[in-house]
Scaffold this motif. Structure first.
Motif, mmCIF file in Angstrom:
data_model
loop_
_atom_site.group_PDB
_atom_site.id
_atom_site.type_symbol
_atom_site.label_atom_id
_atom_site.label_comp_id
_atom_site.label_asym_id
_atom_site.label_seq_id
_atom_site.Cartn_x
_atom_site.Cartn_y
_atom_site.Cartn_z
ATOM 1 N N ASN A 91 0.823 -1.207 0.000
ATOM 2 C CA ASN A 91 0.000 0.000 0.000
ATOM 3 C C ASN A 91 0.858 1.259 0.000
ATOM 4 O OD1 ASN A 91 -2.424 -1.387 -0.036
ATOM 5 N ND2 ASN A 91 -2.577 -1.468 2.188
ATOM 6 N N GLN A 92 1.912 1.277 0.778
ATOM 7 C CA GLN A 92 2.774 2.453 0.861
ATOM 8 C C GLN A 92 3.595 2.653 -0.410
ATOM 9 O OE1 GLN A 92 3.096 4.795 3.916
ATOM 10 N NE2 GLN A 92 1.067 4.001 3.471
ATOM 11 N N VAL A 93 4.043 1.562 -1.021
ATOM 12 C CA VAL A 93 4.800 1.672 -2.272
ATOM 13 C C VAL A 93 3.926 2.313 -3.347
ATOM 14 C CG1 VAL A 93 5.840 0.314 -4.142
ATOM 15 C CG2 VAL A 93 6.466 -0.142 -1.771
ATOM 16 N N ARG A 94 2.640 2.009 -3.361
ATOM 17 C CA ARG A 94 1.715 2.628 -4.323
ATOM 18 C C ARG A 94 1.629 4.140 -4.139
ATOM 19 N NH1 ARG A 94 -1.955 -1.740 -2.675
ATOM 20 N NH2 ARG A 94 -1.558 -3.455 -4.085
ATOM 21 N N LEU A 95 1.906 4.626 -2.938
ATOM 22 C CA LEU A 95 1.823 6.062 -2.642
ATOM 23 C C LEU A 95 3.136 6.814 -2.856
ATOM 24 C CD1 LEU A 95 -0.241 5.972 0.698
ATOM 25 C CD2 LEU A 95 -1.070 6.517 -1.605
ATOM 26 N N MET A 96 4.193 6.104 -3.195
ATOM 27 C CA MET A 96 5.514 6.737 -3.233
ATOM 28 C C MET A 96 5.593 7.911 -4.204
ATOM 29 S SD MET A 96 8.099 3.565 -2.519
ATOM 30 C CE MET A 96 9.611 4.469 -2.459
ATOM 31 N N GLY A 97 4.964 7.847 -5.346
ATOM 32 C CA GLY A 97 4.967 8.974 -6.277
ATOM 33 C C GLY A 97 4.366 10.209 -5.637
ATOM 34 N N SER A 98 3.237 10.036 -4.950
ATOM 35 C CA SER A 98 2.599 11.159 -4.253
ATOM 36 C C SER A 98 3.444 11.652 -3.095
ATOM 37 C CB SER A 98 1.219 10.750 -3.730
ATOM 38 O OG SER A 98 0.349 10.484 -4.785
ATOM 39 N N ILE A 99 4.067 10.734 -2.385
ATOM 40 C CA ILE A 99 4.905 11.114 -1.241
ATOM 41 C C ILE A 99 6.034 12.023 -1.716
ATOM 42 C CG2 ILE A 99 6.523 10.260 0.509
ATOM 43 C CD1 ILE A 99 4.718 7.693 0.620
ATOM 44 N N TYR A 100 6.742 11.600 -2.755
ATOM 45 C CA TYR A 100 7.860 12.403 -3.251
ATOM 46 C C TYR A 100 7.383 13.712 -3.868
ATOM 47 C CZ TYR A 100 11.453 8.987 -2.223
ATOM 48 O OH TYR A 100 12.324 8.169 -1.568
ATOM 49 N N SER A 101 6.250 13.718 -4.550
ATOM 50 C CA SER A 101 5.781 14.960 -5.172
ATOM 51 C C SER A 101 5.233 15.946 -4.143
ATOM 52 C CB SER A 101 4.739 14.668 -6.249
ATOM 53 O OG SER A 101 3.552 14.170 -5.687
ATOM 54 N N LYS A 102 4.741 15.483 -3.011
ATOM 55 C CA LYS A 102 4.205 16.374 -1.975
ATOM 56 C C LYS A 102 5.269 16.851 -0.992
ATOM 57 C CE LYS A 102 -0.563 15.188 -2.319
ATOM 58 N NZ LYS A 102 -1.438 16.332 -2.278
ATOM 59 N N ALA A 103 6.439 16.253 -1.060
ATOM 60 C CA ALA A 103 7.531 16.666 -0.164
ATOM 61 C C ALA A 103 8.010 18.064 -0.535
ATOM 62 C CB ALA A 103 8.690 15.687 -0.265
ATOM 63 N N SER A 104 8.392 18.839 0.466
ATOM 64 C CA SER A 104 8.909 20.185 0.201
ATOM 65 C C SER A 104 10.341 20.130 -0.326
ATOM 66 C CB SER A 104 8.828 21.052 1.451
ATOM 67 O OG SER A 104 9.544 20.454 2.513
ATOM 68 N N ILE A 105 11.052 19.057 0.001
ATOM 69 C CA ILE A 105 12.419 18.858 -0.487
ATOM 70 C C ILE A 105 12.718 17.360 -0.473
ATOM 71 C CG2 ILE A 105 13.490 19.128 1.797
ATOM 72 C CD1 ILE A 105 15.820 20.588 0.309
ATOM 73 N N VAL A 106 13.522 16.922 -1.439
ATOM 74 C CA VAL A 106 13.962 15.526 -1.498
ATOM 75 C C VAL A 106 15.478 15.526 -1.326
ATOM 76 C CG1 VAL A 106 14.157 13.443 -2.914
ATOM 77 C CG2 VAL A 106 12.083 14.858 -3.046
ATOM 78 N N TYR A 107 15.942 14.855 -0.289
ATOM 79 C CA TYR A 107 17.377 14.694 -0.078
ATOM 80 C C TYR A 107 17.818 13.386 -0.726
ATOM 81 C CZ TYR A 107 16.910 18.317 3.490
ATOM 82 O OH TYR A 107 16.650 19.480 4.152
ATOM 83 N N VAL A 108 18.946 13.442 -1.422
ATOM 84 C CA VAL A 108 19.530 12.252 -2.030
ATOM 85 C C VAL A 108 20.856 12.006 -1.332
ATOM 86 C CG1 VAL A 108 20.423 11.209 -4.144
ATOM 87 C CG2 VAL A 108 18.427 12.735 -4.241
ATOM 88 N N TRP A 109 21.019 10.801 -0.808
ATOM 89 C CA TRP A 109 22.221 10.451 -0.053
ATOM 90 C C TRP A 109 22.870 9.244 -0.700
ATOM 91 C CZ3 TRP A 109 25.076 12.645 3.634
ATOM 92 C CH2 TRP A 109 25.961 11.857 4.354
ATOM 93 N N MET A 110 24.078 9.458 -1.209
ATOM 94 C CA MET A 110 24.812 8.380 -1.871
ATOM 95 C C MET A 110 25.793 7.687 -0.930
ATOM 96 S SD MET A 110 23.388 8.463 -4.755
ATOM 97 C CE MET A 110 24.370 7.346 -5.708
ATOM 98 N N GLY A 111 26.002 8.255 0.227
ATOM 99 C CA GLY A 111 26.942 7.690 1.186
ATOM 100 C C GLY A 111 27.903 8.767 1.653
ATOM 101 N N MET A 112 28.712 8.397 2.625
ATOM 102 C CA MET A 112 29.700 9.348 3.151
ATOM 103 C C MET A 112 30.695 9.684 2.039
ATOM 104 S SD MET A 112 28.784 9.968 6.231
ATOM 105 C CE MET A 112 30.165 10.619 7.148
#
Length: 148
Positions: free
Chosen positions: A112-133
């Protein structure tokens, strides 16, 4: 002890998600402390961030622990490093991170949550991308890109 997910139940009728509220502590040596809350994606809500990160960058899965609602939760080392880094840079923040905000032991909830992921990311005010230290070469590459 009651699961943190039972304390923050999701609605089956609404498009609800859990958010992680990370408490402030600029001391990187201290454990990440946080709480979960539930929001409805279709209702007014406070701004939140999302985190996209590599779950497993090592062949051996290394894990660390955070404190969520007073309970110890296991998180990959890379996810833990991302939370610690953000906490040190911005203080307290609210974020959606799939490994914690989705009950990974509940197959139906995950679907159920995976189905919402597009909406989750589009409604976020910012998306952080972390590739590692960062390492010397990665830091030089990012400096080059920034000044190119």
């Amino acid at each position: 002890m009651e699961s943190i997910y039972h304390a923050a139940p999701l609605s089956h009728e609404r498009r609800t998600i859990r958010l992680l509220h990370v408490h402030s502590d600029k001391d990187l040596s201290k454990a990440v402390s946080c709480d979960l809350s539930v929001i409805d994606l279709d209702a007014d809500h406070a701004p939140f961030a999302t985190l996209s990160y590599v779950w497993n960058i090592d062949t051996e899965v290394k894990r660390d622990t955070i404190l969520c609602g007073g309970q110890a939760l296991s998180l990959t080392r890379n996810g833990h490093d991302a939370l610690r880094h953000l906490r040190a840079r911005i203080g307290p923040f609210t974020i959606w991170i799939d490994a914690i905000c989705i009950d990974q032991t509940n197959r139906e909830a995950k679907l159920n949550q995976v189905r919402l992921m597009g909406s989750i990311y589009s409604k976020a005010s910012i998306v952080y991308v972390w590739m590692g230290m960062g390492k010397e070469n990665s830091n030089r590459a990012l400096d080059f890109i920034e000044h190119a």
